[in-house]
Write an enzyme that holds these catalytic residues in place. Structure first.
Site, PDB file in Angstrom:
ATOM      1  N   HIS A  44      -6.010   0.644  -1.497  1.00  0.00           N
ATOM      2  CA  HIS A  44      -4.559   0.619  -1.709  1.00  0.00           C
ATOM      3  C   HIS A  44      -4.137  -0.708  -2.350  1.00  0.00           C
ATOM      4  O   HIS A  44      -3.428  -0.731  -3.360  1.00  0.00           O
ATOM      5  CB  HIS A  44      -3.851   0.810  -0.365  1.00  0.00           C
ATOM      6  CG  HIS A  44      -2.373   0.633  -0.411  1.00  0.00           C
ATOM      7  ND1 HIS A  44      -1.481   1.678  -0.369  1.00  0.00           N
ATOM      8  CD2 HIS A  44      -1.604  -0.495  -0.480  1.00  0.00           C
ATOM      9  CE1 HIS A  44      -0.255   1.222  -0.416  1.00  0.00           C
ATOM     10  NE2 HIS A  44      -0.292  -0.110  -0.483  1.00  0.00           N
ATOM     11  N   GLU A  45      -4.580  -1.813  -1.754  1.00  0.00           N
ATOM     12  CA  GLU A  45      -4.170  -3.122  -2.254  1.00  0.00           C
ATOM     13  C   GLU A  45      -4.753  -3.410  -3.635  1.00  0.00           C
ATOM     14  O   GLU A  45      -4.160  -4.146  -4.424  1.00  0.00           O
ATOM     15  CB  GLU A  45      -4.590  -4.215  -1.273  1.00  0.00           C
ATOM     16  CG  GLU A  45      -3.989  -4.075   0.125  1.00  0.00           C
ATOM     17  CD  GLU A  45      -2.473  -4.038   0.119  1.00  0.00           C
ATOM     18  OE1 GLU A  45      -1.862  -4.558  -0.849  1.00  0.00           O
ATOM     19  OE2 GLU A  45      -1.895  -3.487   1.070  1.00  0.00           O
ATOM     20  N   HIS A  96      -2.255  -2.457  -6.291  1.00  0.00           N
ATOM     21  CA  HIS A  96      -1.242  -3.481  -6.535  1.00  0.00           C
ATOM     22  C   HIS A  96      -1.821  -4.636  -7.348  1.00  0.00           C
ATOM     23  O   HIS A  96      -1.204  -5.123  -8.304  1.00  0.00           O
ATOM     24  CB  HIS A  96      -0.702  -4.020  -5.209  1.00  0.00           C
ATOM     25  CG  HIS A  96       0.067  -3.024  -4.406  1.00  0.00           C
ATOM     26  ND1 HIS A  96       1.042  -2.209  -4.948  1.00  0.00           N
ATOM     27  CD2 HIS A  96       0.024  -2.715  -3.071  1.00  0.00           C
ATOM     28  CE1 HIS A  96       1.561  -1.451  -4.001  1.00  0.00           C
ATOM     29  NE2 HIS A  96       0.951  -1.733  -2.857  1.00  0.00           N
TER      30      HIS A  96
END
Length: 452
Positions: free
Chosen positions: A24-25, A28
């Site tokens: 997920h990170e 970003h």
């Protein structure tokens, strides 16, 4: 051996959760760097740093508390539009929190960051950076679901006899033995055996499970049944009786009891209660085999998972009382209770230690990890700070304000001041921390158990 498999399942699923957070990170981080935003930290977990290493502008590391992760982007909060006027009056608590957040944000700025800050990017770029994290979870969920559905396949009922019940019991009975006064089932009387393939009933062919199931339900009394056993075709006479059986819809799916409000009724363990109906009864269960799904079938099944996750997210606030009762009051915990990282990992250990085929255990774990990623996608898209959806909403609102300003020939209103909502973000974080601690206690002292 059971203890070893349980421990292995816990570790494997825990690592899967950590990978999901890191994945997920990464969404970003990669998109932020693509748009020239300086990223100071990429961390999995919170609290004390266990390990870290710096490459370029970014420190990569793992922290002690594995309840999430973050990428620290420079300039998440824009400077104040107007300098704060100092008067003799003290600041309100709300204003103090806003200014503290703005000051903490500016501390990270270094020479050279004048054009590398998050708020300076166009709204559409900021939206991409924020969407990229949840999108990574969605992509991972789709990949895992696809492997299960189109690669390994899902269990499907066949027209082959799996087990033969020896006596007639109501559909809602939980007994495993036969009472002395219970009559024998039509299947046992007719001499049906596990492995028999039912290929015809009442003169009509039954090439699949659905056809057999419908035919049995529609007939009562002596009925001719054609079976294949050991490569030979045989004809039996079964005396089908009327009995209360599990209700099914036109597609063969189970119909569940619904309360006055339309909600599906669940038992004390949180399992959905099937509805019953009067129909023809034979007294067998059907054997299952795994069959890969088509693209359309997989898409339909995945959409059902999306709807289920959305419903679970909407119902999450109503589960707080149940989690509190399970954690501190010793109340019984249903299988539909929310679980945290500890609880999910423990379930992974329980599944891996079950005496079922290894394929079924692996599929269950992968399916559960896919569901977690689907939930992470939906949860992070909720439009409140500090979730990704809150930043997406802020960027959309800024874009709308600027478009309206151009339309009505007014001055550019500037970037959306996310600092004004930081007190709300603090409240959301506090609620999340409290709920996470409640889940942790409940998962330790009163865990969700798939088997009793």
């Amino acid at each position: 051996m059971v203890t070893l498999l349980t421990a292995l399942g816990i570790v494997l699923f825990f690592l899967g959760l950590l990978f999901s957070i890191a994945w997920h990170e990464l969404g970003h981080l990669s998109t932020a760097k693509m748009f020239g935003i300086r990223c100071t930290q990429y961390m999995v977990g919170f609290g004390k740093t266990l390990w870290s290493r710096k490459w370029g502008d970014t420190e990569y590391g793992v922290k002690l508390v594995p309840l999430g992760g973050y990428v620290r982007l420079v300039g998440m909060i824009p400077p104040a539009a107007k300098p704060r006027q100092t008067s003799g009056k003290p600041m309100s608590r709300w204003r103090a929190m806003v200014e503290d957040a703005r000051e903490a944000n500016s501390v990270e700025l270094e020479p050279g960051d004048e054009d590398r800050q998050f708020y300076q990017r166009a709204p559409w770029k900021r939206i991409i950076v924020m969407v990229a994290g949840p999108a990574m979870n969605l992509i991972l969920a789709i990949v895992l679901f696809t492997i299960i559905m189109m690669g390994i396949g899902l269990p499907q009922n066949t027209n082959t006899v799996g087990t033969v019940a020896q006596c007639v019991l109501p559909a809602d009975s939980t007994r495993t033995d036969c009472p002395a006064d219970a009559p024998p089932t039509p299947a046992s009387q007719a001499g049906l055996e596990p492995g028999d393939e039912i290929v015809g009933l009442a003169g009509e062919p039954t090439p699949d499970w659905y056809a057999v199931n419908v035919a049995i339900r529609e007939h009562i009394g002596p009925t001719q049944m054609t079976i294949e056993r050991d490569g030979e075709t045989r004809t039996l006479t079964v005396d089908l009786i009327e009995n209360q059986v599990v209700a099914r819809d036109g597609e063969g799916d189970i119909v569940y009891e619904r309360g006055p409000d339309g909600e599906i009724v669940t038992d004390d363990q949180g399992y959905r209660v099937p509805a019953t109906e009067s129909a023809g009864f034979l007294g067998i269960t059907f054997a299952q085999e795994r069959r890969p799904l088509t693209v359309a079938e997989s898409a339909e099944t995945m959409w059902g998972s999306v709807v289920g996750v959305a419903q679970a997210l909407v119902e999450l606030p109503s589960k707080v009382d149940d989690v509190f009762g399970a954690a501190f009051l010793g109340e019984e915990r249903g299988v539909d209770s929310p679980v945290g990282i500890v609880g999910a990992s423990r379930i992974g250990g329980e599944v891996l230690s079950q005496p079922i085929p290894l394929t079924d255990r692996v599929v269950f774990l992968v399916n559960m990890l896919a569901g977690v990623n689907l939930f992470l996608f939906a949860f992070n898209m909720v439009p409140i700070l500090p979730l990704d959806g809150g930043h997406i909403f802020g960027a959309l609102w800024e874009s709308l304000r600027r478009r309206l300003a151009r339309l009505f020939r007014r001055p550019d209103p500037g970037p959306f001041d996310v600092a004004q909502l930081m007190p709300v973000a603090y409240l959301v974080v506090a609620c999340f921390v409290v709920f996470s601690l409640m889940l942790l206690v409940a998962d330790v002292v009163n865990p969700v158990r798939l088997t009793q």
